[in-house]
Design an enzyme around this catalytic site. Sequence first.
Site, PDB file in Angstrom:
ATOM      1  CD  GLU A 128      -1.426  -2.429   1.866  1.00  0.00           C
ATOM      2  OE1 GLU A 128      -2.253  -3.326   2.091  1.00  0.00           O
ATOM      3  OE2 GLU A 128      -0.217  -2.544   2.156  1.00  0.00           O
ATOM      4  CB  CYS A 170      -0.544   0.465   5.112  1.00  0.00           C
ATOM      5  SG  CYS A 170       0.915  -0.491   4.629  1.00  0.00           S
TER       6      CYS A 170
END
Length: 157
Positions: free
Chosen positions: A56, A87
């Site tokens: 991500e 993330c």
Amino acid sequence: MQEEFEKYMHQCLELAKTAMAAGNPPVGALIVFEQKVLGTGIESGKSTGDITNHAEILAIKDTIKNGYSDQLPLARMYTTHEPCIMCSYVIRHYKIPEIVYGVSVPLVGGLTSQFTILSTEQVPKWGIKPNIIGGVCQEECNELTRQFMLTQTPNPL
């Protein structure tokens, strides 16, 4: 909408297979805006020795590198696994308004763990929480994770 979600999640699954082939957990991520992929990320923390190389975060960095940082607050992120706490912080910082993921990660996920960074509205500068859709291509994501786990040697105590 489900068809669109599955289309991009299948692309994430291909990225996840690439990650797994390099010895990493099978996670792939995309940033999409107006039917265009702005950035991609392939999990590579294990193979690079840099724990911050989550799919991500790499998808966000790729989007910025490709000149689309202004679109992040308008885009959708697709990822095979629920974004982790780390993330999730980056997602909230860039105000990505929608997250579509395959499988939950209850111990460290930014939504389903006790650390609900994706859904909190207690940090004023983050604004409103993103719309989150889970369970897209869940079986395929789970199968890749199962395959990855079979390749891991157990840690001796």
